[in-house]
Motif scaffolding. Structure first.
Motif, PDB file in Angstrom:
ATOM      1  N   ALA D  92      -3.902   0.861  -6.026  1.00  0.00           N
ATOM      2  CA  ALA D  92      -3.943   0.066  -5.172  1.00  0.00           C
ATOM      3  C   ALA D  92      -2.955  -1.182  -4.719  1.00  0.00           C
ATOM      4  O   ALA D  92      -2.233  -1.339  -4.236  1.00  0.00           O
ATOM      5  CB  ALA D  92      -5.235  -0.850  -4.478  1.00  0.00           C
ATOM      6  N   THR D  93      -3.017  -2.334  -5.774  1.00  0.00           N
ATOM      7  CA  THR D  93      -1.816  -3.046  -6.195  1.00  0.00           C
ATOM      8  C   THR D  93      -0.889  -2.296  -6.365  1.00  0.00           C
ATOM      9  O   THR D  93       0.798  -2.812  -5.270  1.00  0.00           O
ATOM     10  CB  THR D  93      -2.414  -3.570  -7.168  1.00  0.00           C
ATOM     11  N   LEU D  94      -0.377  -1.246  -7.016  1.00  0.00           N
ATOM     12  CA  LEU D  94       1.218  -1.081  -7.336  1.00  0.00           C
ATOM     13  C   LEU D  94       1.355   0.203  -6.209  1.00  0.00           C
ATOM     14  O   LEU D  94       2.298   0.008  -5.361  1.00  0.00           O
ATOM     15  CB  LEU D  94       0.634   0.229  -8.072  1.00  0.00           C
ATOM     16  N   TRP D  95       0.727   0.518  -5.187  1.00  0.00           N
ATOM     17  CA  TRP D  95       0.587   1.753  -3.649  1.00  0.00           C
ATOM     18  C   TRP D  95       0.880  -0.103  -3.056  1.00  0.00           C
ATOM     19  O   TRP D  95       1.847   0.482  -2.022  1.00  0.00           O
ATOM     20  CB  TRP D  95      -1.119   2.099  -3.276  1.00  0.00           C
ATOM     21  N   ARG D  96       0.355  -1.019  -3.151  1.00  0.00           N
ATOM     22  CA  ARG D  96       1.282  -1.714  -1.925  1.00  0.00           C
ATOM     23  C   ARG D  96       2.409  -2.328  -2.302  1.00  0.00           C
ATOM     24  O   ARG D  96       3.283  -2.755  -1.618  1.00  0.00           O
ATOM     25  CB  ARG D  96      -0.030  -3.389  -2.415  1.00  0.00           C
ATOM     26  N   GLN D  97       2.962  -2.962  -4.065  1.00  0.00           N
ATOM     27  CA  GLN D  97       4.536  -2.955  -3.966  1.00  0.00           C
ATOM     28  C   GLN D  97       5.127  -1.642  -3.415  1.00  0.00           C
ATOM     29  O   GLN D  97       6.061  -2.133  -3.265  1.00  0.00           O
ATOM     30  CB  GLN D  97       4.160  -2.811  -5.756  1.00  0.00           C
ATOM     31  N   MET D  98       4.952  -0.921  -3.542  1.00  0.00           N
ATOM     32  CA  MET D  98       5.609   0.099  -3.233  1.00  0.00           C
ATOM     33  C   MET D  98       5.400   0.357  -1.842  1.00  0.00           C
ATOM     34  O   MET D  98       6.802   0.103  -1.198  1.00  0.00           O
ATOM     35  CB  MET D  98       4.821   1.597  -3.111  1.00  0.00           C
ATOM     36  N   ALA D  99       4.342  -0.074  -0.801  1.00  0.00           N
ATOM     37  CA  ALA D  99       4.873  -0.148   0.484  1.00  0.00           C
ATOM     38  C   ALA D  99       6.078  -1.283   1.085  1.00  0.00           C
ATOM     39  O   ALA D  99       6.726  -1.172   1.506  1.00  0.00           O
ATOM     40  CB  ALA D  99       3.319  -0.486   1.216  1.00  0.00           C
TER      41      ALA D  99
END
Lengths: 403, 403, 403, 403
Positions: D92-99
């Protein structure tokens, strides 16, 4: 219809996958964070440098070649940046459209889809660009839609003569592993390629070979990006790993493909492609058909696009060939739809397979009622008996003259 | 030399294994006493009946075809028994030698290795055998060493006309799955075959199709035997199992091969073989070379043996073809060593593969300096364009006349 | 029922085929008379010498192990010859029946199917044979039906002490590649084996390792034979070829299997088998069940046969285990039908796979309502934590004492 | 060290590839513009709808799951758009960083990496968003870094209760094909997934299932995009083709994977995953170790993350397990590095394989000197004997309560 025997896949990619590579990709997957994977990672990353003839890093994406096109753009260019591209055919046009969609301002040197890149016109454009607004020259090495190979060394020279700082970005999608390609010697900044052509792999891997200059550009420029970001890749790559789960099974195949190229020897591979291409052209001429490529110095060793006689539909011929010969030929694309068919002779293609393929074309021409002179296969065979005649396409067209 | 591309395996068996079959045999082994195996057993045993065109049982040995030859003999004949055999070529001669080694007394009708079985001479010998001492007539359907196919229906007729009780035992090793073969219609008692020819499998399975008459003979006669004993096989076979561990992975391949024959259709398979053979002969004639088989009614759809011009060595040609074309051709055997080479066009061979193969032969003839007229491949292509010309070998030579 | 995941094949052969070997056998077939095959032939023939620990030739048949049994007999013995065999279990009994069917006169030392060969009784019989009428002593090294391993070195010693000229013929079918086996050191004359046990191949190859003495016997004696004839094999084998079409694809697998044994190291392979067997026995004891083998010195490293409690059917348990655990166990054979089940732990079996298998047995015991104490798997795990406890079966039972 | 036997790949993806799928991907490539491909295209595209439980289109990228994350974002969101995400763990954190990298403004609800999504907090945030500025709620269904499964139906309900128009975008990367997932029923707008988890394929395919609402959003919004553009995909997909060369061989595997899911039945697949997870937790508890996930309603059927006792390093344990058991376990990621190890029990995992895996963990705990109580495997086995006890994780945690 159920057919016996082996399908002849003579499109200009994907090329038929050798048995060794099929077995490799059909091997159980491993932990992409473990020591065994690390060895694999190092091997394929170094092997790619061999294939691209570069000491610079090569990044490998789980993607098609189209993805690798996008990676080249988003890592180096910013919205509104100007680039110079050349209309060598359908794929050059698609790359241009992609650049435009991503916000890049493309100066597109028009072309007739029957010639390669005219280095003089590149020199002209760059020389005219006093403000050095052009950030990159982007050309296709081997235009898969036309069977025309451009002289990348000449493009490099044109840039150098104009003393222009633009990056040189080259699509080597259908040339890598089939035609001599020299990322470092030619001063290419980004080379784009993929797995399913000269590397004889299934589709699913995209590549960017990246010069130091391109890396520098990527640190200060570039479009918003995440998946394609080089810097995210390069760090874990240095220890053999990838930032996200790599396409392990295709990497197994890549390792095998690189081993095969080393075993046969790149020079032998390139010579074979030229030999097969010359035989194909001999057949085409003997049939009385026209080769799309107009400049013998630019004949592609990878594929030959053949013009249909006026009033005959190439796609109808392709259908007949598929039905009676169980062979797939490449279609004409975009403005060439129905007007040309393309014979792929790349990857693991051998002399005898090519003769089977040309026989299938000749059978198809007869069955489809296309006006032609029989005997093309004999002309091809003659060429294979005595290869190296004048018109054979040089591995790097024009290099001797230009270099 | 490392070669790219696919090896052309154009020997008259083993024939190239289709990808589907390779995948099948590369599947994990299962318990040969479990329910999954039982299904497999039933499938392949019934499938063999389809391939042999018989309602009689077919037993499957983990063995080469040579083993299946031995099985036919030891189950039906006793030491000192007399049999009638015909010298059609090398394999008929080897089978005869085997019979002799096993103690059988062979009357061997001599031949010139260029003709098939002369049914009239069989009738003569049987008619002369008032004492009915001859226990079996043993002939080769398709003589793999010469490319000559014999007329089994005519042999059956010859036996019937002599009202002789001898068993009819036929080697269908290189014909099964390639040439129409009818165990029941032709009244064959034992048909011997194996896996690596028309069935497109690796070597390793031997077959015996067994008539009721042969089964009866096996119960009262036969040499000492254990491994080859039919009765040991037939009992567990009836419930899908085998008396000893079967070659499970090859049976997986057999299941797939039988499925492929059903999908293409046996008649289509046989017609394809005839078409390819006719094209091959057209090439040979155009080259000005001589076909070993002298009787057009007996041309083999499976392979073509070609005589070398006087003073030229077939094995030297084969070596050149292997080197420059990466193709394996069949050698001349025994008295034909160096005098003929054999082109296999069986199993999964397609038109285009054949054209590649013939191109390889023509390249080899030129490279080896063998006197010949170029253009054989064009004659072959013409034949493929218009199949069905007069000399095309009938599927069952002479059946129409005899039946 | 459709099951996910991998079937557990825990029968005492065929053993699960490693992925590397499956890929090897699924490789395109080659010309069995060409140079590439010749390399393969040399490799596997030499590799077999390594596996059998012999400098003598090893012949390879396209056959099951049963065929290799027959080959041993027909090459060395004549009708009416007397041999000494020992009733260690079902397979010894089958081999004896085969010998009898082939006309050999068998003196069969009776046994209880729970012990190995009693070398003293062999010595007795041979010593009593003043006329030296006994031509061969034929014993099974690892009795696959019982899980009892016999001491072949002791048998050799028994023969030597009797100063008897009989040949020593050993069935190493389920021991080769799993238990230390020494054709030369133990003075074995004919070793019989096959592909689907310790060699981890599919069934379909039979082996005979042949001492000089056995070769000499085969030249002057032997039953009528052709397919199995050693001399026919040995001549072409010396140049890497075979007298009839070999099972090429299985030979590919054999090459890979031999490479795997070399990589792991034979001693490591044997130690692993002992470790897994000890863990299995620990589980069996913890369940409160009885191991069929009564002599700890003779425990088999290859399989463990487990007695069912009185009144419970082993085949019912096996069915439950197949249904709920997707695992195949070995059945009790002949007089042991329903009374024992057999757990195979041979070939490529690893510690974790064994634990999965034993868990499947424990699940099955519970589901089938077989009286037992839960916790066998924990005992097995303890054994794996601290291997090498007293009762672990030595690689060569009793060698230290006898040699 | 060279290891015999099969590697135990017990990471939470890639999961071990079943033999059927390995064979499928190892099949020769075909023309991606021909009729055979068209059938394949239709089959896999429709099959994906079955797997995602949707009537909406599913697009398939040659990419990793990370690429599919990016596709979801760039097709629906514009720079500066606000989204609501939940910190369930590392992914979830990585997806957030991507966003964030792509210019999206993320409101990130913090979490402790031991719980799933709190639907009440989502409702709160959305209710507070009077301006409807939040364009999307983006959550991870099964957080692969922690072994916590969130209740997507509850998230849907939270959005509906707030009467908020935000899109619902769900990462089903490690749940698809392993945990009940319902794109349509749960009103998900974009579901992101990939090939190497529940679908049992190699990595290399990324998926987006796209609701009509998401499609509409993509037509009016979205970041600059080309490779990931849905509209470019959807048009050719409707006739079975792709806009650029698809990863054909992985699509072969996908076809096979979908067939396997249909054969076993999705409900059976989901129940199996829950059963294996419950057994794993039983082992963990018996060892005296702590499960990372704190809420039994949120236990993941796909993987179990286990906390190490204070002062012990999970990576050291993983190394020992790899060395002695030839098993790969998942590492703790980011803030959990060294603190947890993760046991994958997804894809084709069976009961017996799980028992082997848990045995490997128990062996490793002992060998690495980690404080624990022996006997975890026995507790797991007990659980497998009597599945369905209270704490077993429901397929859709909390659905019964919430729906």
């Amino acid at each position: 219809m159920i057919r016996s025997g082996q399908h002849f896949l003579q499109i200009p990619g994907p090329s038929p996958i050798p048995e060794r590579i099929l077995r490799a990709i059909g091997t159980q997957v491993i932990d992409h964070r473990g020591p065994k994977f690390q060895n694999l990672g190092h091997e394929v990353l170094e092997g790619c440098q061999f294939a691209f003839k570069t000491a610079a890093p090569v990044v490998i994406y789980p993607s098609s070649g189209t993805g690798a096109w996008e990676a080249a753009i988003v890592n180096t260019l910013s919205a509104g940046d100007k680039v110079l591209m050349v209309e060598t055919g359908h794929f050059a046009t698609l790359w241009r459209q992609m650049a435009a969609r991503l916000g890049v301002d493309v100066e597109f040197i028009s072309g007739d889809w029957r010639h390669g890149v005219d280095a003089a016109r590149i020199n002209e454009s760059l020389s005219a660009d006093r403000a050095k607004a052009i950030k990159a020259v982007m050309v296709v090495h081997n235009e898969t839609s036309t069977g025309v190979t451009s002289d990348i060394a000449a493009v490099r020279q044109a840039i150098d003569q104009a003393a222009h700082p633009a990056l040189l970005m080259v699509d080597a999608i259908s040339s890598l592993g089939s035609i001599d390609y020299r990322h470092d010697d030619w001063g290419v900044d980004v080379t784009v390629s993929c797995s399913q052509k000269g590397l004889m792999l299934p589709p699913g891997l995209g590549f960017n070979a990246i010069s130091a200059k391109a890396q520098a550009a990527s640190r200060s420029n570039g479009l918003r990006r995440s998946y394609w970001d080089w810097n995210e890749m390069l760090k874990p790559n240095s220890s053999g790993f990838f930032p996200y789960t790599p396409a392990t099974n295709l990497l197994y195949g890549l390792r095998e493909a690189l081993a095969m190229l080393r075993e046969e020897g790149l020079d032998a591979v390139f010579a074979r492609h030229k030999r097969l291409a010359a035989a194909t052209r001999a057949a085409v001429r003997a049939w009385g058909l026209e080769i799309l490529c107009l400049n013998p110095e630019e004949y592609s060793p990878v594929l030959t696009a053949v013009l249909m006689p006026e009033g005959y539909d190439a796609d109808q011929l392709r259908k007949v060939v598929l039905d009676i010969g169980d062979m797939s030929l490449g279609a004409g694309l975009a403005q060439l739809t129905g007007k040309v068919f393309r014979i792929g002779h790349l990857g693991g293609c051998s002399e005898l397979t090519l003769m089977g393929a040309l026989s299938g074309v000749e059978l198809g021409l007869a069955a489809a009622g296309i006006p032609h002179r029989p005997g093309g296969i004999l002309a091809a065979l003659e060429e294979l008996k005595t290869p190296g005649k004048p018109d054979a396409c040089p591995a790097v067209p024009g290099t001797s003259a230009h270099a």
